[in-house]
Each structure stands twice: as C-alpha cells, then as structure tokens.
Write a protein that holds these residues in place. Structure first.
Motif, short mmCIF file in Angstrom:
data_model
loop_
_atom_site.label_atom_id
_atom_site.label_comp_id
_atom_site.label_asym_id
_atom_site.label_seq_id
_atom_site.Cartn_x
_atom_site.Cartn_y
_atom_site.Cartn_z
N ALA A 420 -15.01 -8.79 7.53
CA ALA A 420 -15.59 -8.08 6.32
C ALA A 420 -17.05 -8.38 6.10
CB ALA A 420 -14.75 -8.65 5.10
N GLN A 443 -11.19 0.81 -2.54
CA GLN A 443 -11.39 1.40 -0.94
C GLN A 443 -10.60 0.45 -0.20
OE1 GLN A 443 -12.88 3.91 0.27
NE2 GLN A 443 -14.54 4.78 -1.24
N SER A 444 -10.73 -0.82 -0.11
CA SER A 444 -10.23 -1.69 0.94
C SER A 444 -9.23 -2.77 0.18
CB SER A 444 -11.28 -2.32 1.51
OG SER A 444 -11.97 -3.41 0.75
N ALA A 481 -19.59 -0.36 5.79
CA ALA A 481 -18.40 0.69 5.28
C ALA A 481 -18.45 2.01 6.52
CB ALA A 481 -18.61 0.94 4.00
N PRO A 486 -14.74 -3.16 6.20
CA PRO A 486 -14.34 -3.29 4.95
C PRO A 486 -15.72 -4.13 4.22
CG PRO A 486 -12.53 -3.66 5.89
CD PRO A 486 -13.52 -3.64 7.16
N GLN A 554 -8.25 -4.42 5.49
CA GLN A 554 -7.96 -3.10 6.02
C GLN A 554 -8.55 -2.18 4.76
OE1 GLN A 554 -7.04 -2.30 9.04
NE2 GLN A 554 -7.05 -4.43 9.53
N TRP A 555 -8.86 -0.71 5.10
CA TRP A 555 -9.12 0.25 4.18
C TRP A 555 -7.88 0.81 3.59
CZ3 TRP A 555 -13.90 0.51 2.81
CH2 TRP A 555 -14.91 0.20 3.60
N LYS A 556 -7.84 1.14 2.44
CA LYS A 556 -6.30 1.85 1.75
C LYS A 556 -6.45 3.18 2.10
CE LYS A 556 -6.37 -1.96 -1.81
NZ LYS A 556 -5.98 -2.38 -3.32
N ALA A 559 -8.99 5.93 1.53
CA ALA A 559 -10.54 5.50 1.42
C ALA A 559 -11.38 6.56 2.46
CB ALA A 559 -10.52 4.25 2.19
N ARG A 563 -11.26 1.74 10.46
CA ARG A 563 -11.90 0.57 11.11
C ARG A 563 -12.12 0.97 12.56
NH1 ARG A 563 -12.85 -4.78 10.65
NH2 ARG A 563 -11.71 -6.06 9.10
#
Length: 569
Positions: A420, A443-444, A481, A486, A554-556, A559, A563
C-alpha cells in the motif's frame, strides 16, 4: 571547486540541527476530552533531538524549519532544493532510517526545465470574424511549450472548440473532426459536470479524464498544435491565481525518454472572461457551446477565428532528488508499505511586492514533517515491522506529480510487493475533528483499515464532500493507484470539535482562497496541533497494522484500478 565547496558547506549549515534537550512527550490522540480548553501555542524545540513519540513539539519544529525563508520556497533545481533535501536526509538518518534506494538516500529524477523568455512581450492574437483581439499573459492566459521547443511561432492556427477534450469508452469529443495543427479550446473537469449529469462518468466526482495533464496529452495524441483549458474556479477546484502562479517561472517535465506521453508544442489556460471574449469576437456564443459539451452526442466545432503566438524559451536538462529512507522488515523485507509526501513548492518570485517567498507551510511542509514523525515512531518501536516501511519525500509534485511518477517507474521494490501507499499532503491545521476524510473513499479495502483505526480515536471516516475537485488525482498517491497499488490519502474532516461543520468549511475555504499556492501559506505559531497529531497517529496505526500482516489490500469491485501483475517492477 572552492565555490562548490563553500556552497555545500552553506547547505549543510542551513540543514543542520541545533542542540538542546529532548522535547517532553505530549499526549495528542483523538478529540480533546475538554474541547473548550485550547492548549497554549506550541513552541518548536530544536530540530536536533526528538522523542520517539509523535509529538506536537517535534512536528512543529520540522514544520517551522521547512517553511522558513532559508528554504526559499523549496523550488526544484535551486539552492532551496539542496537545503531541503539535505535537511530531510539528515532527519531520516537521525531518527534511525536506512538509505532506501538500493543503499542510497537519494533517487535522482532527471528533469527538463523550460522557462519562458521575456513573458511581458508575449501576446496571444486571435483574429475572429470581424475583430482582432490580443490576450495578455497573467490576467488573460498562461502559456508554455511542453515538448521542449526553444522557439515557437504558431501562425493562423484554426481554432476548434472540443468540449472537454476527452476520449473515453462511450464518449469521444474528437469524433468526426481533424484537429491536426489546430488550436483546441476545452473545458475544465469531465463531461456532465456543467449540467450535473449524475449518469455521465462518475457524476460529480472528477475522474482522471478531467485532469489538465490528461487533456494536454490527449490533444497531442490527436495531432493538435495547441490546447487551452478554460479555467473556472468551481470546476478546477482552485482560483485563477493558482494557475497564474503555477505557470510563472520555470516549468518542469520528465525527459522524453522517461515519459513517452505525447506532448504539445503549445499549451496553456484561458481565464473564463478571456474565453468568453474570444468566442464573442468570433461571433460565437460561449455559454451555449459550454452547455452543448455536456450533452450526449456532442460534436466538436470549428470557431471562425485563428490564433497566432510566438515566444522563445530557455530549455535546460537538469535533475532533482527524491529522498528515500526505510525501516527494513524483520520477516518480509522484500514487501513494503510506502509513505509519501512531496517536499517541493513554488520557490520565490522577485516580482511580488512584500513577501516574495512561497513558503508552502501547509502545502506541503506539513506532509514532510508528518512522515519524519511517523518514521521516527516506526524506527523506535521495540518490535520492528515484518514488512519494510519506506518513507519517500518526493519532488516535482507541483509540476504534475513527476517525482512520484519516477519513483513508481523506478521503484526499489517490485510493484507487486508493495502492499500500500499512504500519502500525506497539505494536512489541515484546524484543530481536532470528529471525522476523517478519505479521498477516493470506496476504491479499496484500505478504507476498512482506516475505519478500524479511527474507531480507537472515537472518530468516523467519511467520503470527500468535494469530489468535483478531483483530489484523488491531484497528489502523489495517484501514481501508485495508476500502477495498481492501493493508496490511502486521508486527514482530518471538517466536523471540528470546536465549531462543527460550519467552522471546518470556513477554515477550508479560507485556505483555498487566501493561502493555497500563495506566499501567505506561512507557518503560524498559533496553530492548534491536536488534530494533525491525531491524524499522524492514525496513519501510523494503519501503516503499522499493514506492515505486520501478510495480506495485501485490494481494490474493491468497480474501482478504477487493479493490482499489478506478478513480475511487475
């Protein structure tokens, strides 16, 4: 050689730390249990000795030092840079970090410096249907070359209104029109912003397509000779003075071999008043054209006018420095949490009456002071973190996030192993708040980590209430990003313990209108540090949790990012 030796000695003298006794630790957590009692103004201690805790005294000492006149506004490529980077390296080393760039403290960022020669003589001439108009630099427009041209002579370039200058899935402002060699005029922000269309792009939230950097690149990609963005304070998120100040003096870019994005021969901004006059002189209704740009099916249109401009620039290849330190991980040193804060600001302007120094106290001496304090907290814990924790003070943020772009593209850690990024930029100095604003909320999974940490302070996490200003794309975390890492960008919200939302909004608006990118962004000995220290402790807690875990944020779903693939560097 003698002159260089004397200069180096002078830089070290300015950046060195004084003596003195260690500062006594302060208690600074969440909202003060007695909010009606404001502590006495903090008196900065000597920068040479600090306690391992995150304290208001030590933070204030770094903040006052970094924003003092002797740092000359921290402009890349100047003596002010040398003083700044020497000071940051000295502090990183003092608190116990190790060199973070493959054994080095510094990461050299190549840059091209472009300075407009004799700006006072540059006039933008527009020949409309029946009128020839001239627009002056500063009050009407700003201009410069982006491709390193020493001399620009653009004559009778046809003008095209290209809406928002966006090519995106389901939207193309360039459809059906050849803009090669033309001058484009586009609007700030995203399609749909002007008519508040919640179903276009992300509704009120500015996306990357609304960024000025994207608009310039996209115009060059289509072969345009020039592009001017029409400034509006609401759509840009800052007043015209920020544009004017940002385009005065040298402008910086990465060399073409380090950034292969296409570049315009000429780029700039027009004030809204200048744009309105330009279109009126050409027999066009700017207000009507603006409205059409927000409607599905928009088509770019040729304006009955041509533009001519000529100017010369001084173009130099030079370099600037990122400063990088690390607390090596005890178990998984190849994995990293990266804290970032940009050290650069706008330097000095001798043309200004009174105070010529853009000290950048809030933007971003607060962030640099913050990562020094957080770094010290990590370095002095009895148990070292399992992952490496990296602290990067990056350059050239004010020139388009270039220092962090270079850092990401030349990362000492494989991108897939960076768990991160936590970014600190322009921390609010308004006192304690009941909430925490997360820029890019949703977003994450870093939002979830922030929420848990904020609970320990009795605070709640809220989304940015000004998404139209696009803060998620306006600071260095955006490059992490975009690389799929993230990123967290969070600080005190506007619901202040003393005064509530009204007081928080008033303070934020005052900063934007009267201090942001102005010489008045100065250190204030009367600042209330309780809120910013709570923020630093919060961001330390999030980073410490992530540094001791094996999971990767992780990205949701939904988003804008994903990765990096295994093997990414």
């Amino acid at each position: 050689m003698v002159r260089h030796a004397l200069l180096f000695s002078f830089v070290l003298a300015l950046a060195s730390c004084g003596g003195g006794e260690p500062a006594a630790p302060t208690s600074a957590g969440g909202p003060d249990p007695n909010p009606s009692i404001k502590p006495a103004p903090v008196q900065p201690t000597s920068e040479g000795h600090s306690t391992p805790a995150i304290t208001a005294e030590d933070f204030a000492a770094h903040l006052r030092k970094l924003s003092s006149d002797q740092f000359e506004g921290r402009k890349p490529g100047t003596l002010g840079e040398r003083v700044t980077t020497a000071y940051i390296k000295d502090q990183f080393e003092r608190v116990g970090l190790k060199p973070g760039n493959n054994g080095n403290w510094f990461q050299t960022v190549p840059m091209v410096s472009t300075t407009l020669l004799d700006p006072a003589s540059v006039h933008i001439t527009v020949k409309g249907a029946s009128v020839t108009s001239r627009f002056n630099l500063g009050t009407d427009a700003v201009i410069g070359t982006l491709n390193g041209s020493v001399e620009v002579d653009l004559k009778d370039s046809g003008i095209v209104f290209a809406g928002y200058g966006v090519t995106a899935p389901g939207w193309d402002d360039y459809a059906g029109i050849d803009v090669k060699g033309k001058t484009l005029i586009v609007l700030v922000n995203d399609p749909g912003w002007g008519n508040h269309d919640a179903d276009l792009f992300k509704g009120p939230a500015l996306t990357y397509y609304g960024r000025w950097t994207y608009k310039f690149e996209e115009a060059a990609r289509h072969g345009a000779a020039a592009l001017f963005i029409v400034h509006e304070t609401a759509g840009a998120g800052y007043p015209w003075s920020v544009v004017e100040n940002g385009w005065s003096g040298p402008r910086f870019s990465l060399p073409a071999n380090q950034d292969r994005a296409p570049r315009l021969v000429t780029a700039g901004w027009l004030s809204e008043q200048a744009a309105t006059k330009l279109f009126a002189d050409a027999g066009a209704d700017f207000a009507a054209l603006k409205k059409s740009a927000d409607l599905r099916g928009f088509k770019a249109s040729v304006v009955d006018a041509t533009l001519s401009v000529g100017y010369r620039s001084k173009v130099e290849t030079t370099s600037s420095e990122n400063v990088i330190g690390v607390v090596p991980g005890a178990q998984r040193a190849d994995e990293a949490i990266v804290y970032t804060a940009h050290w650069d600001h706008l330097g000095t302007d001798a043309r200004l009456d009174g105070d010529p120094v853009y000290n950048g106290a809030i933007d971003n001496a607060t962030g640099v002071a913050g990562i020094i304090e957080i770094a010290e907290a990590f370095a002095h814990q009895a148990t070292p973190p399992q992952r490496s924790v990296v602290f990067a003070a990056v350059t050239l943020e004010e020139s388009g996030l270039l220092g962090s772009q270079y850092l990401v593209e030349h990362s000492p850690w494989a991108l897939e192993r960076i768990a991160a990024n936590i970014n600190l930029d322009a921390l609010p100095m308004h006192g304690p708040s009941r909430n925490v604003t997360a820029i890019g909320y949703g977003q994450s999974t870093l939002d979830d980590d922030l929420i848990e940490a904020a609970k320990t302070q009795g605070r709640i996490v809220v989304a940015d209430d000004e998404p139209e200003k696009g803060f998620f794309f306006r600071s260095d975390h955006a490059n992490f990003a975009r690389a799929g890492i993230p990123a967290l960008y969070a600080s005190s919200g506007q619901d202040l313990v003393e005064g509530g939302l009204a007081a928080g909004r008033k303070a934020a608006d005052d900063y934007t209108a009267n201090r942001y990118h102005k010489p008045s962004d100065n250190y204030d000995p009367d600042w209330d540090y309780r809120g910013v220290i709570a923020d630093l402790e919060l961001l330390y807690t999030v980073g410490r949790t992530l540094a001791d875990e094996s999971r990767f944020p992780q990205w949701k779903p939904g988003a804008d990012f994903s990765r990096p693939a295994p093997g990414a560097k």
